[in-house]
Each structure stands twice: as structure tokens, then as C-alpha cells.
Motif scaffolding. Structure first.
Motif, PDB file in Angstrom:
ATOM      1  N   ASN A   1      39.336  41.716  47.317  1.00  0.00           N
ATOM      2  CA  ASN A   1      38.085  41.004  47.614  1.00  0.00           C
ATOM      3  C   ASN A   1      36.906  41.963  47.764  1.00  0.00           C
ATOM      4  O   ASN A   1      36.078  41.825  48.663  1.00  0.00           O
ATOM      5  CB  ASN A   1      38.224  40.109  48.838  1.00  0.00           C
ATOM      6  CG  ASN A   1      39.091  38.909  48.573  1.00  0.00           C
ATOM      7  OD1 ASN A   1      39.241  38.479  47.428  1.00  0.00           O
ATOM      8  ND2 ASN A   1      39.675  38.360  49.614  1.00  0.00           N
ATOM      9  N   PHE A   2      36.840  42.941  46.891  1.00  0.00           N
ATOM     10  CA  PHE A   2      35.763  43.917  46.818  1.00  0.00           C
ATOM     11  C   PHE A   2      35.647  44.782  48.064  1.00  0.00           C
ATOM     12  O   PHE A   2      34.593  45.327  48.357  1.00  0.00           O
ATOM     13  CB  PHE A   2      34.431  43.234  46.492  1.00  0.00           C
ATOM     14  CG  PHE A   2      34.507  42.439  45.226  1.00  0.00           C
ATOM     15  CD1 PHE A   2      34.536  43.075  43.996  1.00  0.00           C
ATOM     16  CD2 PHE A   2      34.575  41.057  45.260  1.00  0.00           C
ATOM     17  CE1 PHE A   2      34.630  42.348  42.818  1.00  0.00           C
ATOM     18  CE2 PHE A   2      34.668  40.320  44.095  1.00  0.00           C
ATOM     19  CZ  PHE A   2      34.696  40.976  42.865  1.00  0.00           C
ATOM     20  N   VAL A   3      36.725  44.940  48.792  1.00  0.00           N
ATOM     21  CA  VAL A   3      36.798  45.848  49.934  1.00  0.00           C
ATOM     22  C   VAL A   3      37.522  47.096  49.446  1.00  0.00           C
ATOM     23  O   VAL A   3      38.712  47.043  49.127  1.00  0.00           O
ATOM     24  CB  VAL A   3      37.554  45.204  51.123  1.00  0.00           C
ATOM     25  CG1 VAL A   3      37.767  46.211  52.236  1.00  0.00           C
ATOM     26  CG2 VAL A   3      36.817  43.973  51.612  1.00  0.00           C
ATOM     27  N   PRO A   4      36.805  48.239  49.372  1.00  0.00           N
ATOM     28  CA  PRO A   4      37.443  49.461  48.865  1.00  0.00           C
ATOM     29  C   PRO A   4      38.523  49.955  49.821  1.00  0.00           C
ATOM     30  O   PRO A   4      38.248  50.298  50.955  1.00  0.00           O
ATOM     31  CB  PRO A   4      36.279  50.460  48.770  1.00  0.00           C
ATOM     32  CG  PRO A   4      35.256  49.960  49.727  1.00  0.00           C
ATOM     33  CD  PRO A   4      35.422  48.469  49.786  1.00  0.00           C
ATOM     34  N   LEU A   5      39.766  49.968  49.334  1.00  0.00           N
ATOM     35  CA  LEU A   5      40.883  50.338  50.200  1.00  0.00           C
ATOM     36  C   LEU A   5      41.450  51.709  49.858  1.00  0.00           C
ATOM     37  O   LEU A   5      41.496  52.597  50.700  1.00  0.00           O
ATOM     38  CB  LEU A   5      41.992  49.281  50.108  1.00  0.00           C
ATOM     39  CG  LEU A   5      41.601  47.874  50.549  1.00  0.00           C
ATOM     40  CD1 LEU A   5      42.729  46.897  50.277  1.00  0.00           C
ATOM     41  CD2 LEU A   5      41.221  47.877  52.020  1.00  0.00           C
ATOM     42  N   ILE A   6      41.910  51.889  48.631  1.00  0.00           N
ATOM     43  CA  ILE A   6      42.620  53.103  48.255  1.00  0.00           C
ATOM     44  C   ILE A   6      41.835  53.841  47.172  1.00  0.00           C
ATOM     45  O   ILE A   6      41.667  53.321  46.065  1.00  0.00           O
ATOM     46  CB  ILE A   6      44.024  52.766  47.727  1.00  0.00           C
ATOM     47  CG1 ILE A   6      44.788  51.976  48.779  1.00  0.00           C
ATOM     48  CG2 ILE A   6      44.764  54.027  47.319  1.00  0.00           C
ATOM     49  CD1 ILE A   6      46.056  51.335  48.263  1.00  0.00           C
TER      50      ILE A   6
ATOM     51  N   MET B   1      41.091  32.173  47.454  1.00  0.00           N
ATOM     52  CA  MET B   1      41.255  32.953  46.245  1.00  0.00           C
ATOM     53  C   MET B   1      41.167  34.440  46.589  1.00  0.00           C
ATOM     54  O   MET B   1      40.243  34.857  47.273  1.00  0.00           O
ATOM     55  CB  MET B   1      40.180  32.567  45.247  1.00  0.00           C
ATOM     56  CG  MET B   1      40.201  33.390  44.001  1.00  0.00           C
ATOM     57  SD  MET B   1      38.772  32.977  43.007  1.00  0.00           S
ATOM     58  CE  MET B   1      39.486  32.816  41.448  1.00  0.00           C
ATOM     59  N   VAL B   2      42.105  35.201  46.128  1.00  0.00           N
ATOM     60  CA  VAL B   2      42.144  36.631  46.378  1.00  0.00           C
ATOM     61  C   VAL B   2      41.823  37.360  45.074  1.00  0.00           C
ATOM     62  O   VAL B   2      42.432  37.118  44.037  1.00  0.00           O
ATOM     63  CB  VAL B   2      43.530  37.064  46.905  1.00  0.00           C
ATOM     64  CG1 VAL B   2      43.587  38.550  47.091  1.00  0.00           C
ATOM     65  CG2 VAL B   2      43.858  36.352  48.195  1.00  0.00           C
ATOM     66  N   ILE B   3      40.829  38.249  45.151  1.00  0.00           N
ATOM     67  CA  ILE B   3      40.442  39.051  43.992  1.00  0.00           C
ATOM     68  C   ILE B   3      40.891  40.480  44.273  1.00  0.00           C
ATOM     69  O   ILE B   3      40.571  41.036  45.322  1.00  0.00           O
ATOM     70  CB  ILE B   3      38.918  38.996  43.788  1.00  0.00           C
ATOM     71  CG1 ILE B   3      38.474  37.557  43.567  1.00  0.00           C
ATOM     72  CG2 ILE B   3      38.502  39.884  42.621  1.00  0.00           C
ATOM     73  CD1 ILE B   3      36.974  37.364  43.613  1.00  0.00           C
ATOM     74  N   PHE B   4      41.633  41.073  43.346  1.00  0.00           N
ATOM     75  CA  PHE B   4      42.090  42.445  43.539  1.00  0.00           C
ATOM     76  C   PHE B   4      42.017  43.190  42.221  1.00  0.00           C
ATOM     77  O   PHE B   4      41.893  42.608  41.158  1.00  0.00           O
ATOM     78  CB  PHE B   4      43.518  42.488  44.104  1.00  0.00           C
ATOM     79  CG  PHE B   4      44.540  41.871  43.179  1.00  0.00           C
ATOM     80  CD1 PHE B   4      45.223  42.655  42.276  1.00  0.00           C
ATOM     81  CD2 PHE B   4      44.807  40.504  43.223  1.00  0.00           C
ATOM     82  CE1 PHE B   4      46.158  42.087  41.425  1.00  0.00           C
ATOM     83  CE2 PHE B   4      45.733  39.936  42.392  1.00  0.00           C
ATOM     84  CZ  PHE B   4      46.412  40.729  41.481  1.00  0.00           C
TER      85      PHE B   4
END
Length: 165
Positions: free
Chosen positions: A29-34, A1-4
Motif C-alpha cells: 500500500n505504498f509504504v516503503p518497507l524493504i 484491497m492490498v497493493i504490493f
């Protein structure tokens, strides 16, 4: 499951009685990217927040990414240390363990170090002005930050005379 989606990360520069600065990031997935925009968060309500959009804070962005880096690098080095120890490579295990401890220390520091967590008086006034706080609010904030200085300024010491017996 991907959470975005988007979410606040990088809580920094807390201002007593007003709020704190955070950055809204696009995440997977709760990884701050942008980093998307900066916010002065005045209240958190359930899964949301109330606040005012402000200019993006470089400190907030760097703190969010540093916390992520500490978690990832610390986890990898911790597991690497366990596998090195099990494989009878004690030098590698010690190095990995020390790196994991350094990452844990760095992560804790980003939540406890006052330079990160608390806004300086100048920064607090800058954030408040940018958020459109009224002149009365700015005066109250100025009094709040100047009160501790006045309280610590003690009267000069007086010579002590022992009581007569």
C-alpha cells in the motif's frame, strides 16, 4: 484491497543534466518497507523509469523512511489534537498541534533542503563514476559544477571616480 510490489522512494542527490538517486523498495500500500536496490534515475516514463542500478544510498533509504514517519506521526498527532480540543484538553491539543506542525515542517524540509535534494560536486562525480558515465560525460559534469565558482569570482573592485561636470 492490498497493493504490493516494488517502487522507487527516497528521491535525493539530484544531478543537473544527469538524474537523481532513489531506492527501489518492496512496498505494501505504498509504504516503503524493504530497500531492494539503489538507482540513478535518468528519466521517468509513465509509470516506469530509465536508469542505472548503483549501490544503495543510505541517505535515500533514511529519507524515504523519514518521510513516511513524518506523514504517519503528523497525521496521528493532528487527529489527536482535534480530539483533545473537542474533549476540552487544551494542553494536549496544543502539544499535538505543535508536533503535527513539526512533522509538516520536517516533511517539507526533506523535499526542499538542498543537502537532501542536490548532490554535492564530489557526490555527483562519485555517482556518475559508479553509473559508468564516460570520461567525456565526467568532464562535462566537472565543468558544470565548476562553472558557478568561476562566475562568482569577480575582479577586484576599482575605485570609482565621479564624472566631471
Amino acid at each position: 484491497m492490498v497493493i504490493f510490489g516494488s517502487r522507487l522512494f527516497g528521491k535525493v542527490d539530484e544531478i543537473p543534466g544527469l538524474g537523481y538517486v532513489a531506492t527501489k523498495f518492496g512496498h505494501i500500500n505504498f509504504v516503503p518497507l524493504i530497500p531492494l536496490e539503489g538507482w540513478l534515475v535518468m528519466a521517468e516514463e509513465g509509470n516506469g523509469w530509465r536508469g542505472q542500478a548503483i549501490a544503495m544510498s543510505g541517505k535515500s533509504v533514511l529519507v524515504a523512511w523519514a518521510r513516511l514517519l513524518f506523514i504517519i506521526l503528523g497525521s496521528i498527532s493532528l487527529f489527536s489534537g482535534f480530539f483533545s480540543f473537542a474533549g476540552m484538553h487544551p494542553v494536549d491539543a496544543i502539544f499535538s498541534g505543535l508536533l503535527a506542525l513539526a512533522c509538516i515542517g520536517g516533511l517539507i524540509a526533506t523535499y526542499r533542503w538542498k543537502w537532501v535534494t542536490q548532490a554535492s560536486p564530489e557526490r555527483a562525480m562519485e555517482i556518475a563514476r559508479e553509473a559508468g558515465i564516460s570520461e567525456e560525460g565526467l568532464r562535462q559534469l566537472h565543468r558544470l559544477y565548476s562553472a558557478p565558482e568561476a562566475a562568482t569570482a569577480a575582479a577586484p573592485a576599482q575605485p570609482w571616480t565621479p564624472p566631471e561636470s
